[in-house]
Design a protein around this motif. Structure first.
Motif, PDB file in Angstrom:
ATOM      1  N   ALA A  93       0.910  -1.077  -0.152  1.00 26.48           N
ATOM      2  CA  ALA A  93      -0.031  -0.015   0.045  1.00 26.48           C
ATOM      3  C   ALA A  93       0.937   1.380   0.077  1.00 26.48           C
ATOM      4  O   ALA A  93       2.164   1.108   0.459  1.00 26.48           O
ATOM      5  N   LEU A 122      -1.824   9.785  -7.787  1.00 23.83           N
ATOM      6  CA  LEU A 122      -2.570   9.008  -8.900  1.00 23.83           C
ATOM      7  C   LEU A 122      -2.233   9.393 -10.102  1.00 23.83           C
ATOM      8  O   LEU A 122      -2.351   8.613 -11.077  1.00 23.83           O
ATOM      9  N   ASP A 128      -1.979   3.577  -8.230  1.00 26.20           N
ATOM     10  CA  ASP A 128      -3.484   3.321  -8.614  1.00 26.20           C
ATOM     11  C   ASP A 128      -4.250   3.159  -7.438  1.00 26.20           C
ATOM     12  O   ASP A 128      -5.615   3.387  -7.554  1.00 26.20           O
ATOM     13  N   ARG A 129      -3.926   3.055  -6.202  1.00 30.62           N
ATOM     14  CA  ARG A 129      -4.665   3.159  -5.066  1.00 30.62           C
ATOM     15  C   ARG A 129      -3.887   3.738  -3.848  1.00 30.62           C
ATOM     16  O   ARG A 129      -2.879   3.422  -3.669  1.00 30.62           O
ATOM     17  N   GLN A 153     -12.489   1.296   4.411  1.00 31.26           N
ATOM     18  CA  GLN A 153     -12.235  -0.237   4.029  1.00 31.26           C
ATOM     19  C   GLN A 153     -12.002  -1.199   5.115  1.00 31.26           C
ATOM     20  O   GLN A 153     -12.288  -2.341   4.868  1.00 31.26           O
ATOM     21  N   ALA A 169      -9.750   4.215   1.549  1.00 28.67           N
ATOM     22  CA  ALA A 169      -8.991   4.236   0.265  1.00 28.67           C
ATOM     23  C   ALA A 169      -9.805   4.879  -0.630  1.00 28.67           C
ATOM     24  O   ALA A 169     -10.941   5.154  -0.279  1.00 28.67           O
ATOM     25  N   ILE A 170      -8.728   5.180  -1.766  1.00 31.43           N
ATOM     26  CA  ILE A 170      -9.468   5.607  -2.913  1.00 31.43           C
ATOM     27  C   ILE A 170      -8.706   5.018  -4.004  1.00 31.43           C
ATOM     28  O   ILE A 170      -7.235   5.028  -3.943  1.00 31.43           O
ATOM     29  N   ASP A 171      -9.235   4.570  -5.153  1.00 33.03           N
ATOM     30  CA  ASP A 171      -8.374   4.355  -6.218  1.00 33.03           C
ATOM     31  C   ASP A 171      -8.562   5.335  -7.646  1.00 33.03           C
ATOM     32  O   ASP A 171      -9.363   6.163  -7.601  1.00 33.03           O
ATOM     33  N   LEU A 172      -7.878   5.083  -8.502  1.00 32.70           N
ATOM     34  CA  LEU A 172      -7.536   5.916  -9.653  1.00 32.70           C
ATOM     35  C   LEU A 172      -9.003   6.188 -10.232  1.00 32.70           C
ATOM     36  O   LEU A 172      -9.353   7.431 -10.746  1.00 32.70           O
ATOM     37  N   THR A 173      -9.762   5.157 -10.335  1.00 27.96           N
ATOM     38  CA  THR A 173     -11.067   5.331 -10.994  1.00 27.96           C
ATOM     39  C   THR A 173     -12.202   6.212 -10.391  1.00 27.96           C
ATOM     40  O   THR A 173     -13.073   6.598 -10.914  1.00 27.96           O
ATOM     41  N   GLU A 174     -11.850   6.147  -8.887  1.00 28.67           N
ATOM     42  CA  GLU A 174     -12.836   6.993  -8.141  1.00 28.67           C
ATOM     43  C   GLU A 174     -12.424   8.516  -7.786  1.00 28.67           C
ATOM     44  O   GLU A 174     -13.162   9.065  -7.627  1.00 28.67           O
TER      45      GLU A 174
END
Length: 177
Positions: A93, A122, A128-129, A153, A169-174
């Protein structure tokens, strides 16, 4: 060293003149109450920490930025990225964190700096996360985390100090830049 400008802040590398103001921040019990065992840090401990933060930049390609007020040039704390090896259940992470002097709380600086750091992770570093770990009950940090769009999470316990932790958490798509 990378520099990131926001409307009110400069996120930058560490300078020799940052040691004393960062040590002052680390000597404030209100600032340190949710960090490790809550002990304040002196000048020598702060110098060692800054050295570790600079090494992480060399090893990982990211790390903790010194945060400076653009209007005055004053160091107000740090924000940045690290690898949270102390918490094995979240690995691998990259975690975002911040620490500001208490006189700078409640003015939106943490959110402003953290958003710029998250965007850096990001979009510029290819992460990516990103996660954030905070002590349960630290409502101010949780507010910043939620403003970043991060979602809960995991609930766990600090492996050394035993207090409850919450991981968001957050990922690139969000992510919304």
């Amino acid at each position: 060293m990378i520099e990131i400008f926001t409307p009110r802040l400069l996120l930058r590398g560490w300078h020799d003149g940052d040691l004393a103001p960062m040590a002052e921040i680390n000597a404030d019990p209100r600032v340190m109450r949710g960090i490790d065992d809550g002990s304040v840090h002196d000048l020598d401990q702060t110098a060692e920490a800054i050295e570790r933060w600079e090494e992480e930049w060399d090893e990982e390609g990211f790390g903790l930025f010194a945060v400076e007020l653009l209007a005055s040039g004053e160091l107000i704390g740090f924000t940045g990225l690290s690898v949270p090896e102390f918490l094995p259940e979240v690995m691998p992470a990259v975690a975002i964190s911040w620490r500001l002097g208490s006189q700078f709380w409640g003015q939106g600086y943490a959110s402003e700096a953290a958003h710029a750091t998250l965007e850096f992770a990001l979009q510029d570093r290819g992460v990516d996360r990103v996660i954030s770990i905070h002590q349960v009950g630290d409502d101010a940090s949780e507010n910043v985390i939620r403003k970043l769009g991060m979602v809960p999470q995991l609930e766990t316990t600090h492996p050394v100090y035993g207090y409850p932790l919450r991981v968001h958490a957050i990922d690139l798509t969000e992510f919304q830049a």
